[in-house]
Design a protein around this motif. Structure first.
Motif, PDB file in Angstrom:
ATOM      1  N   GLY A  70       0.814  -1.214   0.000  1.00  0.00           N
ATOM      2  CA  GLY A  70       0.000   0.000   0.000  1.00  0.00           C
ATOM      3  C   GLY A  70       0.843   1.257   0.000  1.00  0.00           C
ATOM      4  O   GLY A  70       0.516   2.239  -0.671  1.00  0.00           O
ATOM      5  N   GLN A  71       1.942   1.235   0.747  1.00  0.00           N
ATOM      6  CA  GLN A  71       2.841   2.379   0.764  1.00  0.00           C
ATOM      7  C   GLN A  71       3.452   2.612  -0.608  1.00  0.00           C
ATOM      8  O   GLN A  71       3.590   3.757  -1.055  1.00  0.00           O
ATOM      9  CB  GLN A  71       3.930   2.155   1.820  1.00  0.00           C
ATOM     10  N   MET A  72       3.787   1.519  -1.291  1.00  0.00           N
ATOM     11  CA  MET A  72       4.364   1.653  -2.624  1.00  0.00           C
ATOM     12  C   MET A  72       3.326   2.208  -3.601  1.00  0.00           C
ATOM     13  O   MET A  72       3.625   3.087  -4.416  1.00  0.00           O
ATOM     14  CB  MET A  72       4.886   0.300  -3.109  1.00  0.00           C
ATOM     15  N   LEU A  73       2.089   1.712  -3.527  1.00  0.00           N
ATOM     16  CA  LEU A  73       1.040   2.207  -4.417  1.00  0.00           C
ATOM     17  C   LEU A  73       0.762   3.689  -4.197  1.00  0.00           C
ATOM     18  O   LEU A  73       0.539   4.435  -5.148  1.00  0.00           O
ATOM     19  CB  LEU A  73      -0.247   1.403  -4.207  1.00  0.00           C
ATOM     20  N   SER A  74       0.789   4.112  -2.948  1.00  0.00           N
ATOM     21  CA  SER A  74       0.491   5.516  -2.645  1.00  0.00           C
ATOM     22  C   SER A  74       1.582   6.451  -3.149  1.00  0.00           C
ATOM     23  O   SER A  74       1.342   7.647  -3.333  1.00  0.00           O
ATOM     24  CB  SER A  74       0.305   5.706  -1.138  1.00  0.00           C
ATOM     25  N   SER A  75       2.767   5.899  -3.404  1.00  0.00           N
ATOM     26  CA  SER A  75       3.874   6.732  -3.886  1.00  0.00           C
ATOM     27  C   SER A  75       3.945   6.769  -5.412  1.00  0.00           C
ATOM     28  O   SER A  75       4.770   7.489  -5.970  1.00  0.00           O
ATOM     29  CB  SER A  75       5.204   6.213  -3.338  1.00  0.00           C
ATOM     30  N   VAL A  76       3.095   5.974  -6.079  1.00  0.00           N
ATOM     31  CA  VAL A  76       3.112   5.894  -7.544  1.00  0.00           C
ATOM     32  C   VAL A  76       1.888   6.618  -8.094  1.00  0.00           C
ATOM     33  O   VAL A  76       0.752   6.180  -7.891  1.00  0.00           O
ATOM     34  CB  VAL A  76       3.109   4.426  -8.014  1.00  0.00           C
ATOM     35  N   ALA A  77       2.104   7.731  -8.782  1.00  0.00           N
ATOM     36  CA  ALA A  77       1.003   8.482  -9.379  1.00  0.00           C
ATOM     37  C   ALA A  77       0.716   7.958 -10.787  1.00  0.00           C
ATOM     38  O   ALA A  77       1.460   7.141 -11.321  1.00  0.00           O
ATOM     39  CB  ALA A  77       1.359   9.969  -9.423  1.00  0.00           C
ATOM     40  N   GLY A  78      -0.384   8.430 -11.349  1.00  0.00           N
ATOM     41  CA  GLY A  78      -0.687   8.069 -12.729  1.00  0.00           C
ATOM     42  C   GLY A  78      -1.724   6.983 -12.842  1.00  0.00           C
ATOM     43  O   GLY A  78      -2.144   6.371 -11.843  1.00  0.00           O
ATOM     44  N   PRO A  79      -2.152   6.702 -14.070  1.00  0.00           N
ATOM     45  CA  PRO A  79      -3.230   5.738 -14.305  1.00  0.00           C
ATOM     46  C   PRO A  79      -2.792   4.291 -14.187  1.00  0.00           C
ATOM     47  O   PRO A  79      -3.633   3.389 -14.137  1.00  0.00           O
ATOM     48  CB  PRO A  79      -3.670   6.064 -15.734  1.00  0.00           C
ATOM     49  N   VAL A  80      -1.486   4.032 -14.188  1.00  0.00           N
ATOM     50  CA  VAL A  80      -0.956   2.668 -14.080  1.00  0.00           C
ATOM     51  C   VAL A  80      -0.034   2.582 -12.866  1.00  0.00           C
ATOM     52  O   VAL A  80       0.781   3.471 -12.630  1.00  0.00           O
ATOM     53  CB  VAL A  80      -0.184   2.269 -15.351  1.00  0.00           C
ATOM     54  N   ALA A  81      -0.172   1.507 -12.091  1.00  0.00           N
ATOM     55  CA  ALA A  81       0.690   1.295 -10.928  1.00  0.00           C
ATOM     56  C   ALA A  81       1.877   0.443 -11.339  1.00  0.00           C
ATOM     57  O   ALA A  81       1.738  -0.757 -11.603  1.00  0.00           O
ATOM     58  CB  ALA A  81      -0.095   0.613  -9.804  1.00  0.00           C
ATOM     59  N   VAL A  82       3.047   1.064 -11.427  1.00  0.00           N
ATOM     60  CA  VAL A  82       4.274   0.348 -11.756  1.00  0.00           C
ATOM     61  C   VAL A  82       4.837  -0.242 -10.468  1.00  0.00           C
ATOM     62  O   VAL A  82       5.170   0.487  -9.531  1.00  0.00           O
ATOM     63  CB  VAL A  82       5.293   1.290 -12.418  1.00  0.00           C
ATOM     64  N   VAL A  83       4.921  -1.571 -10.423  1.00  0.00           N
ATOM     65  CA  VAL A  83       5.329  -2.279  -9.209  1.00  0.00           C
ATOM     66  C   VAL A  83       6.498  -3.204  -9.543  1.00  0.00           C
ATOM     67  O   VAL A  83       6.483  -3.869 -10.583  1.00  0.00           O
ATOM     68  CB  VAL A  83       4.147  -3.102  -8.645  1.00  0.00           C
ATOM     69  N   PRO A  84       7.508  -3.260  -8.697  1.00  0.00           N
ATOM     70  CA  PRO A  84       8.636  -4.160  -8.962  1.00  0.00           C
ATOM     71  C   PRO A  84       8.211  -5.625  -9.024  1.00  0.00           C
ATOM     72  O   PRO A  84       7.304  -6.057  -8.300  1.00  0.00           O
ATOM     73  CB  PRO A  84       9.566  -3.923  -7.769  1.00  0.00           C
ATOM     74  N   THR A  85       8.853  -6.393  -9.896  1.00  0.00           N
ATOM     75  CA  THR A  85       8.634  -7.837  -9.942  1.00  0.00           C
ATOM     76  C   THR A  85       9.422  -8.469  -8.797  1.00  0.00           C
ATOM     77  O   THR A  85      10.438  -9.141  -9.015  1.00  0.00           O
ATOM     78  CB  THR A  85       9.111  -8.417 -11.287  1.00  0.00           C
TER      79      THR A  85
END
Length: 248
Positions: free
Chosen positions: A137-152
């Motif tokens: 959740g902390q990572m998602l909240s730090s990523v703006a924009g229409p797509v959530a870029v998340v590490p594999t």
């Protein structure tokens, strides 16, 4: 015991203070609200009078290396020096599993914190724990924009309360240098955790794009490498206890 808690008002710190109090100890919160500034050392000597041990869960939220290293260097030095002057017998510091294998600006700061503790004259224990359940959740909240870029990345998330309990256990024991790494009960995919948070109404819904991250995170660097204690609360159990619609 009289036990000082640096960062005692933070996510982990509040639970550490609660756990110590439940066990009959006298926690002393080291925070600006209590007149203590780790970055300048103001108020530390008075706050540590009579303290037998210190638990350090102090933190700074940043992705800038200069800020992270600067904070943990200054805060760590001031806390260590004051603990030495006060005759503190045990300093327990919370760190992160993989901090020496995954390269990020924040981890550079945590490594500096560990170096200061190791080089000091106060008997010490460092507990490296895996990411908390809140990490996705902390990572998602730090990523703006229409797509959530998340590490594999693969992670083995642990409940903050179980970390607090482990710290409370360690602080009353003799100093042991590096404690066995603490991790959660299950290995999870960070991208999958993000999707499950969205499905549960705990994060804004949008496509999740898993991306390879350099620096070791996408190569399993956040997972424990040896035997050690394991928490019991799974990510699914934690998520089921959260209130829908409230950001994680």
């Amino acid at each position: 015991m009289r036990i000082a808690v640096a960062g005692g008002t933070g996510v982990a710190g509040r639970l550490v203070v609660e756990e110590l109090r439940t066990r009959g100890h006298v926690p002393v919160v080291l925070s600006r609200g209590q007149g203590v500034d780790l970055l300048t050392g103001a108020g530390l000597d008075r706050a540590l009078e009579g303290a037998e041990a210190v638990i350090d869960v102090s933190n700074v939220i940043t992705m800038r290396k200069a800020v992270a290293v600067g904070f943990f260097d200054r805060a760590g030095r001031h806390l260590l020096d004051a603990a030495r002057r006060a005759g503190v017998g045990h300093l327990v510091t919370l760190s992160i599993v993989g901090v020496d294998r995954v390269r990020t600006p924040y981890y550079d700061g945590k490594l500096r914190q560990e170096e200061i503790v190791r080089d000091g004259s106060v008997p010490w224990t460092i507990l490296r724990a895996t990411q908390f359940h809140e990490f996705a959740g902390q990572m998602l909240s730090s990523v703006a924009g229409p797509v959530a870029v998340v590490p594999t990345a693969k992670v083995q998330p642990v409940a903050v309360r179980e970390v607090a309990q482990a710290l409370a256990d360690l602080v009353v024991e003799p100093a042991r240098a590096m404690a066995p790494e603490l991790a959660g009960p299950q290995v999870e995919s960070l991208a999958d955790m993000a999707r499950r948070l969205m499905a549960a109404g705990r994060a804004r819904r949008r496509p999740v794009l898993p991306v390879y991250f350099p620096g070791g995170m996408s190569r399993g660097g956040l997972l424990p490498t040896g035997q050690g204690p394991r928490g019991t609360q799974t990510f699914a159990e934690w998520l089921g206890q959260q209130t829908p619609g409230t950001p994680a």
